[in-house]
Design an enzyme around this catalytic site. Structure first.
Site, PDB file in Angstrom:
ATOM      1  N   HIS A   1       1.559   1.419 -13.086  1.00  0.00           N
ATOM      2  CA  HIS A   1       2.328   0.249 -13.508  1.00  0.00           C
ATOM      3  C   HIS A   1       3.809   0.617 -13.543  1.00  0.00           C
ATOM      4  O   HIS A   1       4.164   1.680 -14.062  1.00  0.00           O
ATOM      5  CB  HIS A   1       1.851  -0.207 -14.895  1.00  0.00           C
ATOM      6  CG  HIS A   1       2.536  -1.453 -15.355  1.00  0.00           C
ATOM      7  ND1 HIS A   1       2.172  -2.697 -14.894  1.00  0.00           N
ATOM      8  CD2 HIS A   1       3.578  -1.637 -16.201  1.00  0.00           C
ATOM      9  CE1 HIS A   1       2.962  -3.603 -15.447  1.00  0.00           C
ATOM     10  NE2 HIS A   1       3.825  -2.994 -16.248  1.00  0.00           N
TER      11      HIS A   1
ATOM     12  N   LEU B   1      -9.982  -6.902 -13.351  1.00  0.00           N
ATOM     13  CA  LEU B   1     -11.372  -6.486 -13.129  1.00  0.00           C
ATOM     14  C   LEU B   1     -12.280  -7.120 -14.181  1.00  0.00           C
ATOM     15  O   LEU B   1     -11.882  -7.312 -15.331  1.00  0.00           O
ATOM     16  CB  LEU B   1     -11.488  -4.965 -13.212  1.00  0.00           C
ATOM     17  CG  LEU B   1     -10.630  -4.160 -12.225  1.00  0.00           C
ATOM     18  CD1 LEU B   1     -10.876  -2.670 -12.431  1.00  0.00           C
ATOM     19  CD2 LEU B   1     -10.925  -4.563 -10.789  1.00  0.00           C
TER      20      LEU B   1
ATOM     21  N   GLY C   1       0.769  -1.238   0.000  1.00  0.00           N
ATOM     22  CA  GLY C   1       0.000   0.000   0.000  1.00  0.00           C
ATOM     23  C   GLY C   1       0.801   1.289   0.000  1.00  0.00           C
ATOM     24  O   GLY C   1       0.293   2.331   0.418  1.00  0.00           O
TER      25      GLY C   1
ATOM     26  N   ARG D   1      -5.786  -8.213  -8.872  1.00  0.00           N
ATOM     27  CA  ARG D   1      -6.819  -9.003  -9.534  1.00  0.00           C
ATOM     28  C   ARG D   1      -7.336  -8.245 -10.750  1.00  0.00           C
ATOM     29  O   ARG D   1      -7.588  -7.037 -10.667  1.00  0.00           O
ATOM     30  CB  ARG D   1      -7.968  -9.265  -8.569  1.00  0.00           C
ATOM     31  CG  ARG D   1      -8.853 -10.369  -9.077  1.00  0.00           C
ATOM     32  CD  ARG D   1      -9.846 -10.872  -8.071  1.00  0.00           C
ATOM     33  NE  ARG D   1     -10.086 -12.294  -8.330  1.00  0.00           N
ATOM     34  CZ  ARG D   1     -11.178 -12.944  -7.981  1.00  0.00           C
ATOM     35  NH1 ARG D   1     -12.130 -12.349  -7.328  1.00  0.00           N
ATOM     36  NH2 ARG D   1     -11.320 -14.221  -8.274  1.00  0.00           N
TER      37      ARG D   1
HETATM   38  C1  GRF Z   1       3.761  -0.842  -7.511  1.00  0.00           C
HETATM   39  O1  GRF Z   1       5.032  -1.059  -8.061  1.00  0.00           O
HETATM   40  C2  GRF Z   1       2.754  -0.601  -8.598  1.00  0.00           C
HETATM   41  O2  GRF Z   1       3.274   0.065  -9.713  1.00  0.00           O
HETATM   42  C3  GRF Z   1       2.344  -1.992  -8.987  1.00  0.00           C
HETATM   43  O3  GRF Z   1       2.318  -2.718  -7.788  1.00  0.00           O
HETATM   44  C4  GRF Z   1       3.196  -2.099  -6.849  1.00  0.00           C
HETATM   45  C5  GRF Z   1       2.378  -1.795  -5.643  1.00  0.00           C
HETATM   46  O4  GRF Z   1       3.166  -1.281  -4.589  1.00  0.00           O
HETATM   47  N1  GRF Z   1       1.083  -1.987  -9.685  1.00  0.00           N
HETATM   48  P1  GRF Z   1       2.456  -0.611  -3.343  1.00  0.00           P
HETATM   49  O5  GRF Z   1       1.501  -1.666  -2.763  1.00  0.00           O
HETATM   50  O6  GRF Z   1       1.739   0.599  -3.807  1.00  0.00           O
HETATM   51  O7  GRF Z   1       3.559  -0.312  -2.381  1.00  0.00           O
END
Ligand code: GRF
Length: 199
Positions: free
Chosen positions: A110, A94, A13, A92
């Protein structure tokens, strides 16, 4: 104007906390965080959100189809009158019903410069490919995997000797800044989507 934000997480998070900070510091003006939802109760990010005093909810995916699970989340989001859904490490895919219900109101972050390296382990993919630059992307979510219209990107260099961990940490710093800026843009309403292009 979209201003009631829900954040969907599955893990630690850190992007969720970065968005919460940006809202409380006024960097996403006129917005509020309505709820943090996880697809399992033991996501570390859910406890961190609760410590911050944010409303949290676990909607367990176990034993349910994607459609059933997503329907409960849609109901919860509608109860909260959520305008904007931010995926932040939500692991997950959607359902099409979810995407249709919140068309152009779901964002994802991403850790690569899309369309390079969609899917899992984007940092590993970038290192293994030997690219010199990667980065992060915030995009609208559509029915394609990490393929919706791109809102914002930040490039990040790959250095000799980088491991997945060192590269991921360098990208993550940029993710936190980029996500807040992209959400601020969407909340402001000062953009348009023309085909694949957001401007
Ligand atoms: C991040 O690298 C985000 O880009 C990817 O998953 C990771 C989540 O990290 N989709 P966090 O839970 O926000 O620390």
């Amino acid at each position: 104007m979209s201003n009631r934000i829900a954040i969907l997480i599955s893990g630690r998070g850190s992007n969720m906390l970065a968005l919460a900070d940006a809202v409380s510091e006024g960097r996403i003006p006129a917005a509020e965080i309505s709820v943090i939802i996880s697809d399992h109760a033991d996501a570390p990010g859910l406890a961190l959100a609760a410590e911050r005093g944010l409303a949290t909810l676990a909607v367990e995916r176990k034993g349910r189809t994607r459609v059933e699970h997503d329907r409960e989340i849609i109901v919860r989001l509608q109860e909260q009158r959520v305008d904007l859904v931010c995926l932040a490490g939500y692991m997950r895919l959607l359902s099409s019903e979810f995407i249709e219900t919140f068309r152009h109101r779901i964002l994802n972050i991403h850790p690569s410069l899309l369309p390079s390296f969609p899917g899992l382990d984007a940092q590993r993919q970038a290192i293994e490919h030997g690219v010199k630059w990667t980065g992060c992307t915030v995009h609208f979510v559509d029915e394609t995997l990490d393929g919706g219209p791109i809102i914002a990107q930040t490039p990040v260099p790959i250095r000799d000797g980088d491991t997945i961990e060192t590269l991921s940490a360098r990208i993550l710093i940029e993710e936190h800044k980029l996500y807040a800026a992209a959400v601020a843009l969407v909340v402001s309403g000062e953009y348009e989507i023309a085909g694949r292009r957001v401007r």
